[in-house]
Write a protein that holds these residues in place. Structure first.
Motif, PDB file in Angstrom:
ATOM      1  N   ARG A 194       0.831  -1.210   0.000  1.00  0.00           N
ATOM      2  CA  ARG A 194       0.000   0.000   0.000  1.00  0.00           C
ATOM      3  C   ARG A 194       0.866   1.261   0.000  1.00  0.00           C
ATOM      4  O   ARG A 194       1.882   1.320   0.694  1.00  0.00           O
ATOM      5  N   PRO A 195       0.448   2.271  -0.742  1.00  0.00           N
ATOM      6  CA  PRO A 195       1.187   3.545  -0.686  1.00  0.00           C
ATOM      7  C   PRO A 195       1.122   4.146   0.712  1.00  0.00           C
ATOM      8  O   PRO A 195       0.152   3.952   1.441  1.00  0.00           O
ATOM      9  N   ARG A 196       2.175   4.856   1.074  1.00  0.00           N
ATOM     10  CA  ARG A 196       2.249   5.528   2.370  1.00  0.00           C
ATOM     11  C   ARG A 196       1.962   7.020   2.198  1.00  0.00           C
ATOM     12  O   ARG A 196       2.429   7.641   1.253  1.00  0.00           O
ATOM     13  N   ILE A 197       1.206   7.544   3.133  1.00  0.00           N
ATOM     14  CA  ILE A 197       0.909   8.978   3.172  1.00  0.00           C
ATOM     15  C   ILE A 197       1.334   9.464   4.549  1.00  0.00           C
ATOM     16  O   ILE A 197       0.985   8.860   5.563  1.00  0.00           O
ATOM     17  N   VAL A 198       2.105  10.548   4.583  1.00  0.00           N
ATOM     18  CA  VAL A 198       2.659  11.055   5.832  1.00  0.00           C
ATOM     19  C   VAL A 198       2.018  12.395   6.172  1.00  0.00           C
ATOM     20  O   VAL A 198       1.923  13.275   5.316  1.00  0.00           O
ATOM     21  N   PHE A 199       1.589  12.521   7.429  1.00  0.00           N
ATOM     22  CA  PHE A 199       1.079  13.783   7.953  1.00  0.00           C
ATOM     23  C   PHE A 199       1.944  14.188   9.138  1.00  0.00           C
ATOM     24  O   PHE A 199       2.204  13.363  10.020  1.00  0.00           O
ATOM     25  N   THR A 200       2.384  15.439   9.152  1.00  0.00           N
ATOM     26  CA  THR A 200       3.047  15.992  10.329  1.00  0.00           C
ATOM     27  C   THR A 200       2.364  17.309  10.680  1.00  0.00           C
ATOM     28  O   THR A 200       1.799  17.972   9.812  1.00  0.00           O
ATOM     29  N   ALA A 201       2.434  17.661  11.938  1.00  0.00           N
ATOM     30  CA  ALA A 201       1.881  18.944  12.379  1.00  0.00           C
ATOM     31  C   ALA A 201       2.756  19.498  13.489  1.00  0.00           C
ATOM     32  O   ALA A 201       3.528  18.771  14.115  1.00  0.00           O
ATOM     33  N   ARG A 202       2.606  20.785  13.715  1.00  0.00           N
ATOM     34  CA  ARG A 202       3.293  21.516  14.779  1.00  0.00           C
ATOM     35  C   ARG A 202       4.811  21.392  14.684  1.00  0.00           C
ATOM     36  O   ARG A 202       5.516  21.340  15.684  1.00  0.00           O
ATOM     37  N   VAL A 203       5.347  21.392  13.461  1.00  0.00           N
ATOM     38  CA  VAL A 203       6.789  21.466  13.281  1.00  0.00           C
ATOM     39  C   VAL A 203       7.245  22.848  13.749  1.00  0.00           C
ATOM     40  O   VAL A 203       8.234  22.983  14.453  1.00  0.00           O
ATOM     41  N   HIS A 204       6.499  23.872  13.340  1.00  0.00           N
ATOM     42  CA  HIS A 204       6.667  25.201  13.921  1.00  0.00           C
ATOM     43  C   HIS A 204       5.647  25.312  15.045  1.00  0.00           C
ATOM     44  O   HIS A 204       4.437  25.237  14.805  1.00  0.00           O
ATOM     45  N   PRO A 205       6.085  25.472  16.263  1.00  0.00           N
ATOM     46  CA  PRO A 205       5.167  25.445  17.404  1.00  0.00           C
ATOM     47  C   PRO A 205       4.063  26.489  17.353  1.00  0.00           C
ATOM     48  O   PRO A 205       2.971  26.254  17.861  1.00  0.00           O
ATOM     49  N   GLY A 206       4.328  27.628  16.747  1.00  0.00           N
ATOM     50  CA  GLY A 206       3.334  28.698  16.710  1.00  0.00           C
ATOM     51  C   GLY A 206       2.182  28.453  15.754  1.00  0.00           C
ATOM     52  O   GLY A 206       1.234  29.229  15.724  1.00  0.00           O
ATOM     53  N   GLU A 207       2.243  27.389  14.988  1.00  0.00           N
ATOM     54  CA  GLU A 207       1.183  27.100  14.023  1.00  0.00           C
ATOM     55  C   GLU A 207       0.085  26.270  14.695  1.00  0.00           C
ATOM     56  O   GLU A 207      -0.187  25.130  14.335  1.00  0.00           O
ATOM     57  N   ALA A 208      -0.565  26.888  15.660  1.00  0.00           N
ATOM     58  CA  ALA A 208      -1.582  26.207  16.462  1.00  0.00           C
ATOM     59  C   ALA A 208      -2.751  25.655  15.651  1.00  0.00           C
ATOM     60  O   ALA A 208      -3.276  24.588  15.991  1.00  0.00           O
ATOM     61  N   PRO A 209      -3.200  26.311  14.558  1.00  0.00           N
ATOM     62  CA  PRO A 209      -4.304  25.727  13.793  1.00  0.00           C
ATOM     63  C   PRO A 209      -4.000  24.332  13.244  1.00  0.00           C
ATOM     64  O   PRO A 209      -4.915  23.565  12.967  1.00  0.00           O
ATOM     65  N   ALA A 210      -2.718  23.983  13.138  1.00  0.00           N
ATOM     66  CA  ALA A 210      -2.367  22.645  12.662  1.00  0.00           C
ATOM     67  C   ALA A 210      -2.878  21.559  13.610  1.00  0.00           C
ATOM     68  O   ALA A 210      -3.162  20.442  13.178  1.00  0.00           O
ATOM     69  N   SER A 211      -3.017  21.867  14.889  1.00  0.00           N
ATOM     70  CA  SER A 211      -3.563  20.883  15.823  1.00  0.00           C
ATOM     71  C   SER A 211      -5.024  20.572  15.493  1.00  0.00           C
ATOM     72  O   SER A 211      -5.466  19.426  15.602  1.00  0.00           O
ATOM     73  N   TYR A 212      -5.767  21.580  15.088  1.00  0.00           N
ATOM     74  CA  TYR A 212      -7.164  21.358  14.692  1.00  0.00           C
ATOM     75  C   TYR A 212      -7.243  20.564  13.395  1.00  0.00           C
ATOM     76  O   TYR A 212      -8.097  19.691  13.233  1.00  0.00           O
ATOM     77  N   MET A 213      -6.334  20.852  12.467  1.00  0.00           N
ATOM     78  CA  MET A 213      -6.278  20.091  11.220  1.00  0.00           C
ATOM     79  C   MET A 213      -5.987  18.628  11.530  1.00  0.00           C
ATOM     80  O   MET A 213      -6.638  17.731  11.011  1.00  0.00           O
ATOM     81  N   MET A 214      -5.027  18.389  12.406  1.00  0.00           N
ATOM     82  CA  MET A 214      -4.648  17.018  12.747  1.00  0.00           C
ATOM     83  C   MET A 214      -5.796  16.294  13.438  1.00  0.00           C
ATOM     84  O   MET A 214      -6.033  15.108  13.196  1.00  0.00           O
ATOM     85  N   GLN A 215      -6.535  17.000  14.281  1.00  0.00           N
ATOM     86  CA  GLN A 215      -7.696  16.392  14.927  1.00  0.00           C
ATOM     87  C   GLN A 215      -8.717  15.944  13.880  1.00  0.00           C
ATOM     88  O   GLN A 215      -9.275  14.853  13.973  1.00  0.00           O
ATOM     89  N   GLY A 216      -8.934  16.757  12.862  1.00  0.00           N
ATOM     90  CA  GLY A 216      -9.858  16.380  11.794  1.00  0.00           C
ATOM     91  C   GLY A 216      -9.352  15.209  10.971  1.00  0.00           C
ATOM     92  O   GLY A 216     -10.116  14.302  10.618  1.00  0.00           O
ATOM     93  N   VAL A 217      -8.057  15.208  10.651  1.00  0.00           N
ATOM     94  CA  VAL A 217      -7.466  14.104   9.887  1.00  0.00           C
ATOM     95  C   VAL A 217      -7.629  12.793  10.653  1.00  0.00           C
ATOM     96  O   VAL A 217      -8.098  11.790  10.115  1.00  0.00           O
TER      97      VAL A 217
END
Length: 137
Positions: free
Chosen positions: A47-70
C-alpha cells in the motif's frame, strides 16, 4: 481532543514512540491502516504511504485542529475512513515539536533549531532525525 477519544474499536491504529525529544517529552508516531486485511494485493507493504506531520513550527496552532480532523476521519467507522485504511498506510506525527510548543516558541525547538530547515541534514538527536529514521524504513 485526546487520542484516547479517537481510539478505534478495531485494528486500525498502532502507536509507537520515536523516542524522547531533546527536552524529554514523548514523540509519538501513529500508523493508521487496516491491519486485518490479508489479501495479497492489499498487504501493508504494497500500500502507498501517506505522511502527515503537524506543529513542526510550534506557533502554528491551527495545525492541531487540522490534525484532529485528519485523525477523526482516518479512525472513523464511515465508509470513507474504511476505504482510506484499506488502500493506504498513514504515518502520522501529530506534534513533531512538543518541546517548542511547551516553551511557547514560534519557530524553533527547545534547542533553538528551526526543524523545517534541517530535513536534509538534521541535528543528530533532533525530532527531525527521529522522524527521518521512521520514514526511511
Amino acid at each position: 481532543s485526546d487520542l484516547r477519544d479517537l481510539r478505534p474499536p478495531s485494528d486500525w491504529l498502532e502507536v509507537r514512540e520515536l523516542g524522547p525529544t531533546p527536552g524529554g517529552r514523548r514523540l509519538p508516531v501513529l500508523t493508521v491502516t487496516d491491519f486485518a486485511l490479508e489479501a495479497p494485493a492489499r498487504c501493508i507493504s504494497a500500500r502507498p504511504r501517506i505522511v502527515f506531520t503537524a506543529r513542526v513550527h510550534p506557533g502554528e496552532a491551527p495545525a492541531s485542529y487540522m490534525m484532529q480532523g485528519v485523525l477523526g476521519l482516518l479512525l472513523s467507522g464511515c465508509e470513507e475512513g474504511h476505504a482510506l485504511r484499506r488502500n493506504f498506510v498513514f504515518v502520522v506525527m501529530p506534534m513533531l515539536n512538543p518541546d517548542g510548543v511547551a516553551l511557547g516558541n514560534g519557530r524553533s525547538n527547545g534547542a533553538g533549531q528551526d526543524l523545517n530547515r534541517c530535513w536534509e541534514h538534521p541535528p543528530q538527536r533532533s525530532e527531525v532525525a527521529a522522524a527521518r529514521r521512521v520514514l526511511q524504513r
